[in-house]
Design a protein around this motif. Structure first.
Motif, PDB file in Angstrom:
ATOM      1  N   VAL A  72       0.851  -1.179   0.000  1.00  0.00           N
ATOM      2  CA  VAL A  72       0.000   0.000   0.000  1.00  0.00           C
ATOM      3  C   VAL A  72       0.893   1.237   0.000  1.00  0.00           C
ATOM      4  CG1 VAL A  72      -1.736   1.275   1.310  1.00  0.00           C
ATOM      5  CG2 VAL A  72      -1.861  -1.204   1.183  1.00  0.00           C
ATOM      6  N   LYS A  73       0.613   2.162  -0.919  1.00  0.00           N
ATOM      7  CA  LYS A  73       1.408   3.401  -0.994  1.00  0.00           C
ATOM      8  C   LYS A  73       0.847   4.485  -0.082  1.00  0.00           C
ATOM      9  CE  LYS A  73       3.097   2.865  -5.716  1.00  0.00           C
ATOM     10  NZ  LYS A  73       3.069   3.422  -7.060  1.00  0.00           N
ATOM     11  N   SER A  74      -0.494   4.633  -0.068  1.00  0.00           N
ATOM     12  CA  SER A  74      -1.106   5.648   0.782  1.00  0.00           C
ATOM     13  C   SER A  74      -2.568   5.302   1.056  1.00  0.00           C
ATOM     14  CB  SER A  74      -1.013   7.033   0.140  1.00  0.00           C
ATOM     15  OG  SER A  74      -1.773   7.063  -1.062  1.00  0.00           O
ATOM     16  N   ILE A  75      -3.088   5.917   2.122  1.00  0.00           N
ATOM     17  CA  ILE A  75      -4.486   5.734   2.517  1.00  0.00           C
ATOM     18  C   ILE A  75      -5.104   7.114   2.654  1.00  0.00           C
ATOM     19  CG2 ILE A  75      -6.053   4.870   4.305  1.00  0.00           C
ATOM     20  CD1 ILE A  75      -3.771   2.946   5.143  1.00  0.00           C
ATOM     21  N   ASN A  84      -4.274   3.707  -2.091  1.00  0.00           N
ATOM     22  CA  ASN A  84      -3.405   3.745  -3.261  1.00  0.00           C
ATOM     23  C   ASN A  84      -2.430   2.575  -3.146  1.00  0.00           C
ATOM     24  OD1 ASN A  84      -1.894   4.388  -5.463  1.00  0.00           O
ATOM     25  ND2 ASN A  84      -1.255   6.398  -4.735  1.00  0.00           N
ATOM     26  N   THR A  85      -2.519   1.649  -4.072  1.00  0.00           N
ATOM     27  CA  THR A  85      -1.709   0.439  -3.982  1.00  0.00           C
ATOM     28  C   THR A  85      -0.785   0.272  -5.178  1.00  0.00           C
ATOM     29  OG1 THR A  85      -3.274  -0.947  -5.172  1.00  0.00           O
ATOM     30  CG2 THR A  85      -3.605  -0.742  -2.822  1.00  0.00           C
ATOM     31  N   ALA A  86       0.207  -0.501  -4.945  1.00  0.00           N
ATOM     32  CA  ALA A  86       1.062  -0.970  -6.028  1.00  0.00           C
ATOM     33  C   ALA A  86       0.742  -2.462  -6.153  1.00  0.00           C
ATOM     34  CB  ALA A  86       2.525  -0.738  -5.695  1.00  0.00           C
ATOM     35  N   ASP A  87      -0.508  -2.752  -6.529  1.00  0.00           N
ATOM     36  CA  ASP A  87      -1.006  -4.125  -6.602  1.00  0.00           C
ATOM     37  C   ASP A  87      -0.816  -4.856  -5.279  1.00  0.00           C
ATOM     38  OD1 ASP A  87      -1.815  -3.827  -9.254  1.00  0.00           O
ATOM     39  OD2 ASP A  87       0.186  -4.293  -9.975  1.00  0.00           O
ATOM     40  N   ALA A  88      -1.121  -4.145  -4.181  1.00  0.00           N
ATOM     41  CA  ALA A  88      -0.964  -4.740  -2.847  1.00  0.00           C
ATOM     42  C   ALA A  88      -1.964  -5.862  -2.655  1.00  0.00           C
ATOM     43  CB  ALA A  88      -1.144  -3.673  -1.777  1.00  0.00           C
ATOM     44  N   PHE A  89      -1.476  -6.996  -2.244  1.00  0.00           N
ATOM     45  CA  PHE A  89      -2.324  -8.154  -2.004  1.00  0.00           C
ATOM     46  C   PHE A  89      -3.115  -7.972  -0.711  1.00  0.00           C
ATOM     47  CE2 PHE A  89      -2.949 -12.402  -0.146  1.00  0.00           C
ATOM     48  CZ  PHE A  89      -3.768 -12.933  -1.127  1.00  0.00           C
ATOM     49  N   ASN A  90      -2.449  -7.474   0.320  1.00  0.00           N
ATOM     50  CA  ASN A  90      -3.080  -7.273   1.620  1.00  0.00           C
ATOM     51  C   ASN A  90      -3.509  -5.813   1.744  1.00  0.00           C
ATOM     52  OD1 ASN A  90      -3.873  -7.101   4.261  1.00  0.00           O
ATOM     53  ND2 ASN A  90      -1.957  -7.844   5.127  1.00  0.00           N
ATOM     54  N   GLN A  91      -4.815  -5.540   1.625  1.00  0.00           N
ATOM     55  CA  GLN A  91      -5.319  -4.172   1.745  1.00  0.00           C
ATOM     56  C   GLN A  91      -6.051  -3.964   3.067  1.00  0.00           C
ATOM     57  OE1 GLN A  91      -7.413  -2.727  -1.688  1.00  0.00           O
ATOM     58  NE2 GLN A  91      -5.904  -3.523  -3.086  1.00  0.00           N
ATOM     59  N   LYS A  92      -5.794  -4.809   4.050  1.00  0.00           N
ATOM     60  CA  LYS A  92      -6.431  -4.672   5.359  1.00  0.00           C
ATOM     61  C   LYS A  92      -5.763  -3.547   6.146  1.00  0.00           C
ATOM     62  CE  LYS A  92      -7.923  -9.437   5.566  1.00  0.00           C
ATOM     63  NZ  LYS A  92      -7.845 -10.722   6.220  1.00  0.00           N
ATOM     64  N   VAL A  93      -6.542  -2.951   7.050  1.00  0.00           N
ATOM     65  CA  VAL A  93      -6.024  -1.852   7.866  1.00  0.00           C
ATOM     66  C   VAL A  93      -6.292  -2.120   9.343  1.00  0.00           C
ATOM     67  CG1 VAL A  93      -6.291  -0.117   6.052  1.00  0.00           C
ATOM     68  CG2 VAL A  93      -8.161  -0.504   7.671  1.00  0.00           C
ATOM     69  N   LYS A  94      -5.532  -1.401  10.179  1.00  0.00           N
ATOM     70  CA  LYS A  94      -5.684  -1.471  11.635  1.00  0.00           C
ATOM     71  C   LYS A  94      -5.978  -0.063  12.124  1.00  0.00           C
ATOM     72  CE  LYS A  94      -2.283  -1.561  14.815  1.00  0.00           C
ATOM     73  NZ  LYS A  94      -1.031  -1.989  15.408  1.00  0.00           N
ATOM     74  N   ALA A 119      -2.032   0.587   7.282  1.00  0.00           N
ATOM     75  CA  ALA A 119      -2.057  -0.600   6.425  1.00  0.00           C
ATOM     76  C   ALA A 119      -1.380  -1.757   7.140  1.00  0.00           C
ATOM     77  CB  ALA A 119      -1.346  -0.308   5.103  1.00  0.00           C
ATOM     78  N   LYS A 120      -1.976  -2.948   7.041  1.00  0.00           N
ATOM     79  CA  LYS A 120      -1.421  -4.123   7.721  1.00  0.00           C
ATOM     80  C   LYS A 120      -0.392  -4.866   6.874  1.00  0.00           C
ATOM     81  CE  LYS A 120      -4.812  -5.792  11.023  1.00  0.00           C
ATOM     82  NZ  LYS A 120      -5.695  -6.918  11.319  1.00  0.00           N
ATOM     83  N   ASP A 121      -0.062  -4.344   5.714  1.00  0.00           N
ATOM     84  CA  ASP A 121       0.857  -5.067   4.826  1.00  0.00           C
ATOM     85  C   ASP A 121       2.331  -4.792   5.127  1.00  0.00           C
ATOM     86  OD1 ASP A 121       1.120  -2.473   3.896  1.00  0.00           O
ATOM     87  OD2 ASP A 121       0.818  -2.971   1.796  1.00  0.00           O
ATOM     88  N   GLY A 122       2.596  -3.976   6.165  1.00  0.00           N
ATOM     89  CA  GLY A 122       3.979  -3.684   6.531  1.00  0.00           C
ATOM     90  C   GLY A 122       4.591  -2.523   5.764  1.00  0.00           C
ATOM     91  N   SER A 123       3.795  -1.854   4.927  1.00  0.00           N
ATOM     92  CA  SER A 123       4.316  -0.750   4.116  1.00  0.00           C
ATOM     93  C   SER A 123       4.522   0.517   4.928  1.00  0.00           C
ATOM     94  CB  SER A 123       3.344  -0.440   2.973  1.00  0.00           C
ATOM     95  OG  SER A 123       2.104   0.025   3.499  1.00  0.00           O
TER      96      SER A 123
END
Length: 83
Positions: free
Chosen positions: A1-4, A27-37, A68-72
């Motif tokens: 995820v690039k931005s929320i 805003n994603t770079a084809d992020a697989f994990n789009q979950k948020v905390k 973002a929960k994807d570590g980005s």
């Protein structure tokens, strides 16, 4: 995820009231994990649940963070003021 991007940057609530925060855009770079905390900087002022619903519990100010929960490290913040 690039931005929320959220539907608000700040809000003022009366004690006991709630506000539903919504994600306008991830805003994603084809992020697989789009979950948020969701989290609150001061749970004595406002609490937030896992769906972004904020409840004003005491007078003061705090920051609600959506991360973002994807570590980005992508985050969005909303300043909450409770009267």
């Amino acid at each position: 995820v690039k931005s929320i991007k959220l539907n608000k940057k700040s809000a003022t609530l009366k004690k006991g009231k709630t506000l539903q925060l919504e994600i306008k855009k991830i805003n994603t770079a084809d992020a697989f994990n789009q979950k948020v905390k969701w989290s609150s900087s001061d749970k004595d002022v406002a609490k937030v649940d896992k769906k972004g619903k904020v409840k004003a519990v005491g007078k003061g100010e705090c920051i609600i963070t959506c991360e973002a929960k994807d570590g980005s490290g992508a985050i969005a913040k909303v300043k909450i003021k409770v009267k």
